[in-house]
Design a protein around this motif. Structure first.
Motif, PDB file in Angstrom:
ATOM      1  N   TRP A  55      31.622  29.017  95.475  1.00  0.00           N
ATOM      2  CA  TRP A  55      30.471  28.166  95.578  1.00  0.00           C
ATOM      3  C   TRP A  55      30.964  26.787  95.683  1.00  0.00           C
ATOM      4  O   TRP A  55      30.491  25.912  96.637  1.00  0.00           O
ATOM      5  CB  TRP A  55      29.917  28.066  94.310  1.00  0.00           C
ATOM      6  CG  TRP A  55      28.489  27.574  94.712  1.00  0.00           C
ATOM      7  CD1 TRP A  55      27.173  27.687  94.866  1.00  0.00           C
ATOM      8  CD2 TRP A  55      28.428  25.927  94.029  1.00  0.00           C
ATOM      9  NE1 TRP A  55      26.216  26.872  94.676  1.00  0.00           N
ATOM     10  CE2 TRP A  55      26.865  25.961  94.482  1.00  0.00           C
ATOM     11  CE3 TRP A  55      29.231  25.124  93.500  1.00  0.00           C
ATOM     12  CZ2 TRP A  55      26.533  24.302  94.182  1.00  0.00           C
ATOM     13  CZ3 TRP A  55      29.014  23.582  93.594  1.00  0.00           C
ATOM     14  CH2 TRP A  55      27.527  23.407  93.587  1.00  0.00           C
ATOM     15  N   VAL A  56      32.133  26.191  95.280  1.00  0.00           N
ATOM     16  CA  VAL A  56      32.602  24.962  95.406  1.00  0.00           C
ATOM     17  C   VAL A  56      33.220  24.622  96.666  1.00  0.00           C
ATOM     18  O   VAL A  56      32.954  23.654  97.544  1.00  0.00           O
ATOM     19  CB  VAL A  56      33.803  24.539  94.237  1.00  0.00           C
ATOM     20  CG1 VAL A  56      34.756  23.391  94.588  1.00  0.00           C
ATOM     21  CG2 VAL A  56      33.153  24.575  92.871  1.00  0.00           C
ATOM     22  N   VAL A  57      33.846  25.571  97.273  1.00  0.00           N
ATOM     23  CA  VAL A  57      34.390  25.584  98.783  1.00  0.00           C
ATOM     24  C   VAL A  57      33.028  25.563  99.713  1.00  0.00           C
ATOM     25  O   VAL A  57      33.027  24.332 100.537  1.00  0.00           O
ATOM     26  CB  VAL A  57      35.255  26.646  99.329  1.00  0.00           C
ATOM     27  CG1 VAL A  57      35.573  26.795 100.454  1.00  0.00           C
ATOM     28  CG2 VAL A  57      36.765  26.587  98.254  1.00  0.00           C
ATOM     29  N   ILE A  63      28.554  23.559 104.158  1.00  0.00           N
ATOM     30  CA  ILE A  63      27.933  24.880 104.658  1.00  0.00           C
ATOM     31  C   ILE A  63      26.475  24.863 104.152  1.00  0.00           C
ATOM     32  O   ILE A  63      25.741  25.400 104.891  1.00  0.00           O
ATOM     33  CB  ILE A  63      28.774  25.996 104.385  1.00  0.00           C
ATOM     34  CG1 ILE A  63      30.104  25.908 105.420  1.00  0.00           C
ATOM     35  CG2 ILE A  63      27.962  27.400 104.729  1.00  0.00           C
ATOM     36  CD1 ILE A  63      31.118  27.036 105.061  1.00  0.00           C
ATOM     37  N   PHE A  64      26.323  24.550 102.757  1.00  0.00           N
ATOM     38  CA  PHE A  64      25.014  24.599 102.339  1.00  0.00           C
ATOM     39  C   PHE A  64      24.129  23.641 103.020  1.00  0.00           C
ATOM     40  O   PHE A  64      22.839  23.682 103.465  1.00  0.00           O
ATOM     41  CB  PHE A  64      25.046  24.064 100.786  1.00  0.00           C
ATOM     42  CG  PHE A  64      25.423  25.272 100.078  1.00  0.00           C
ATOM     43  CD1 PHE A  64      25.464  26.570 100.384  1.00  0.00           C
ATOM     44  CD2 PHE A  64      26.148  24.913  98.859  1.00  0.00           C
ATOM     45  CE1 PHE A  64      25.945  27.666  99.609  1.00  0.00           C
ATOM     46  CE2 PHE A  64      26.402  25.898  98.029  1.00  0.00           C
ATOM     47  CZ  PHE A  64      26.418  27.394  98.492  1.00  0.00           C
ATOM     48  N   PHE A  80      13.031  22.397 101.806  1.00  0.00           N
ATOM     49  CA  PHE A  80      13.924  23.526 101.098  1.00  0.00           C
ATOM     50  C   PHE A  80      15.364  23.172 101.110  1.00  0.00           C
ATOM     51  O   PHE A  80      15.920  22.479 102.131  1.00  0.00           O
ATOM     52  CB  PHE A  80      13.767  24.777 102.124  1.00  0.00           C
ATOM     53  CG  PHE A  80      14.619  25.977 101.762  1.00  0.00           C
ATOM     54  CD1 PHE A  80      13.994  26.584 100.836  1.00  0.00           C
ATOM     55  CD2 PHE A  80      15.741  26.128 102.532  1.00  0.00           C
ATOM     56  CE1 PHE A  80      14.837  27.974 100.502  1.00  0.00           C
ATOM     57  CE2 PHE A  80      16.516  27.141 102.126  1.00  0.00           C
ATOM     58  CZ  PHE A  80      16.009  28.061 100.922  1.00  0.00           C
ATOM     59  N   ALA A  81      15.781  23.196 100.093  1.00  0.00           N
ATOM     60  CA  ALA A  81      17.382  23.231  99.878  1.00  0.00           C
ATOM     61  C   ALA A  81      17.963  24.214  99.014  1.00  0.00           C
ATOM     62  O   ALA A  81      17.760  24.506  97.963  1.00  0.00           O
ATOM     63  CB  ALA A  81      17.517  21.751  99.134  1.00  0.00           C
ATOM     64  N   ILE A  82      18.944  24.991  99.694  1.00  0.00           N
ATOM     65  CA  ILE A  82      19.646  26.219  99.157  1.00  0.00           C
ATOM     66  C   ILE A  82      20.377  25.680  98.008  1.00  0.00           C
ATOM     67  O   ILE A  82      20.746  26.766  97.130  1.00  0.00           O
ATOM     68  CB  ILE A  82      20.358  26.766 100.279  1.00  0.00           C
ATOM     69  CG1 ILE A  82      20.756  28.158  99.851  1.00  0.00           C
ATOM     70  CG2 ILE A  82      21.710  25.975 100.521  1.00  0.00           C
ATOM     71  CD1 ILE A  82      21.151  29.231 101.043  1.00  0.00           C
ATOM     72  N   ALA A  83      20.951  24.607  97.813  1.00  0.00           N
ATOM     73  CA  ALA A  83      21.650  24.308  96.684  1.00  0.00           C
ATOM     74  C   ALA A  83      20.864  24.202  95.434  1.00  0.00           C
ATOM     75  O   ALA A  83      21.432  24.365  94.499  1.00  0.00           O
ATOM     76  CB  ALA A  83      22.522  22.873  96.992  1.00  0.00           C
ATOM     77  N   ASN A  84      19.415  23.886  95.579  1.00  0.00           N
ATOM     78  CA  ASN A  84      18.724  23.908  94.514  1.00  0.00           C
ATOM     79  C   ASN A  84      18.438  25.329  94.062  1.00  0.00           C
ATOM     80  O   ASN A  84      18.242  25.521  92.991  1.00  0.00           O
ATOM     81  CB  ASN A  84      17.512  23.267  94.853  1.00  0.00           C
ATOM     82  CG  ASN A  84      17.498  21.766  95.185  1.00  0.00           C
ATOM     83  OD1 ASN A  84      18.355  21.034  94.645  1.00  0.00           O
ATOM     84  ND2 ASN A  84      16.631  21.218  95.877  1.00  0.00           N
ATOM     85  N   SER A  85      18.396  26.438  95.046  1.00  0.00           N
ATOM     86  CA  SER A  85      18.210  27.820  94.673  1.00  0.00           C
ATOM     87  C   SER A  85      19.504  28.300  94.012  1.00  0.00           C
ATOM     88  O   SER A  85      19.288  29.219  93.121  1.00  0.00           O
ATOM     89  CB  SER A  85      17.506  28.427  95.821  1.00  0.00           C
ATOM     90  OG  SER A  85      16.324  27.830  96.529  1.00  0.00           O
ATOM     91  N   PHE A  86      20.508  27.984  94.751  1.00  0.00           N
ATOM     92  CA  PHE A  86      21.504  28.842  94.350  1.00  0.00           C
ATOM     93  C   PHE A  86      22.646  27.628  93.818  1.00  0.00           C
ATOM     94  O   PHE A  86      23.528  27.164  94.234  1.00  0.00           O
ATOM     95  CB  PHE A  86      22.636  29.278  95.223  1.00  0.00           C
ATOM     96  CG  PHE A  86      21.474  30.607  95.638  1.00  0.00           C
ATOM     97  CD1 PHE A  86      21.396  31.695  95.157  1.00  0.00           C
ATOM     98  CD2 PHE A  86      20.774  30.491  97.078  1.00  0.00           C
ATOM     99  CE1 PHE A  86      20.595  32.712  95.511  1.00  0.00           C
ATOM    100  CE2 PHE A  86      19.986  31.432  97.467  1.00  0.00           C
ATOM    101  CZ  PHE A  86      19.993  32.602  96.730  1.00  0.00           C
ATOM    102  N   GLY A  87      22.249  26.814  92.820  1.00  0.00           N
ATOM    103  CA  GLY A  87      23.229  25.850  92.235  1.00  0.00           C
ATOM    104  C   GLY A  87      24.477  26.421  91.429  1.00  0.00           C
ATOM    105  O   GLY A  87      24.491  27.809  91.270  1.00  0.00           O
ATOM    106  N   ILE A  88      25.063  25.611  90.814  1.00  0.00           N
ATOM    107  CA  ILE A  88      26.333  26.184  90.192  1.00  0.00           C
ATOM    108  C   ILE A  88      26.025  26.884  88.898  1.00  0.00           C
ATOM    109  O   ILE A  88      26.696  27.788  88.672  1.00  0.00           O
ATOM    110  CB  ILE A  88      27.552  24.921  89.773  1.00  0.00           C
ATOM    111  CG1 ILE A  88      28.861  25.635  89.369  1.00  0.00           C
ATOM    112  CG2 ILE A  88      27.108  24.004  88.877  1.00  0.00           C
ATOM    113  CD1 ILE A  88      29.697  26.407  90.404  1.00  0.00           C
ATOM    114  N   GLY A  89      25.133  26.332  88.259  1.00  0.00           N
ATOM    115  CA  GLY A  89      24.595  27.170  86.953  1.00  0.00           C
ATOM    116  C   GLY A  89      24.285  28.356  87.111  1.00  0.00           C
ATOM    117  O   GLY A  89      24.601  29.490  86.582  1.00  0.00           O
ATOM    118  N   GLN A  90      23.430  28.812  88.197  1.00  0.00           N
ATOM    119  CA  GLN A  90      22.807  29.935  88.641  1.00  0.00           C
ATOM    120  C   GLN A  90      24.027  31.023  88.983  1.00  0.00           C
ATOM    121  O   GLN A  90      24.084  32.150  88.702  1.00  0.00           O
ATOM    122  CB  GLN A  90      21.885  29.947  89.531  1.00  0.00           C
ATOM    123  CG  GLN A  90      20.485  29.395  89.187  1.00  0.00           C
ATOM    124  CD  GLN A  90      20.458  27.795  89.365  1.00  0.00           C
ATOM    125  OE1 GLN A  90      21.500  27.207  89.906  1.00  0.00           O
ATOM    126  NE2 GLN A  90      19.245  27.249  89.231  1.00  0.00           N
TER     127      GLN A  90
END
Length: 134
Positions: A55-57, A63-64, A80-90
């Motif tokens: 995820w960090v890479v 790429i996000f 729409f933002a994919i980083a909001n849907s798939f954040g580091i916490g999730q």
């Protein structure tokens, strides 16, 4: 006589190689459960660390952002933002849940494998393992 001479004389002697053959006819199921638990626990930690690193890479290379632009064009949603849907916490939470489930299932499968091996020894006679001292 010096130490070097003793070692040289020791090397001149021919060593006989011994071979031992052992049959594995019983596996302690509780020991196998503990071993499989530790193996699957280590694999779960590897899964969590690997998913965070991926995820960090992906986030640091941008790429996000590229996926956001592509999906905005396809879906027609400007917010729409994919980083909001798939954040580091999730990602950490999901990989933690998968690691816990893998540990539970892997430990249970280790116990079942031990039981099945102990049952199959009655038919096969066990596993023959050879060791050689050279």
């Amino acid at each position: 006589m010096s130490v070097a001479e003793k070692l040289q004389r020791k090397e001149m002697r021919q060593t006989t190689s011994r071979q031992v053959r052992l049959k594995l006819v019983y596996i302690d199921v509780w020991s196998l459960v503990k071993l499989s638990f530790l193996v699957w626990l280590c694999l779960g930690i590897v899964l969590i660390v690997a998913s965070v690193l991926i995820w960090v890479v992906l986030f640091s290379t941008g790429i996000f952002g590229e996926l956001d632009l592509t999906l905005r064009d396809m879906l027609g949603q400007p917010e729409f933002a994919i980083a909001n849907s798939f954040g580091i916490g999730q990602v950490v939470l999901f990989s933690f849940i998968i690691a816990v489930l893998n540990t539970i299932v892997g430990t249970a499968l280790g116990a079942v494998g031990g039981f099945l091996y102990n049952l199959s020894v009655r038919f096969t006679g066990g596993l023959l393992v050879g060791f050689q001292n050279s």
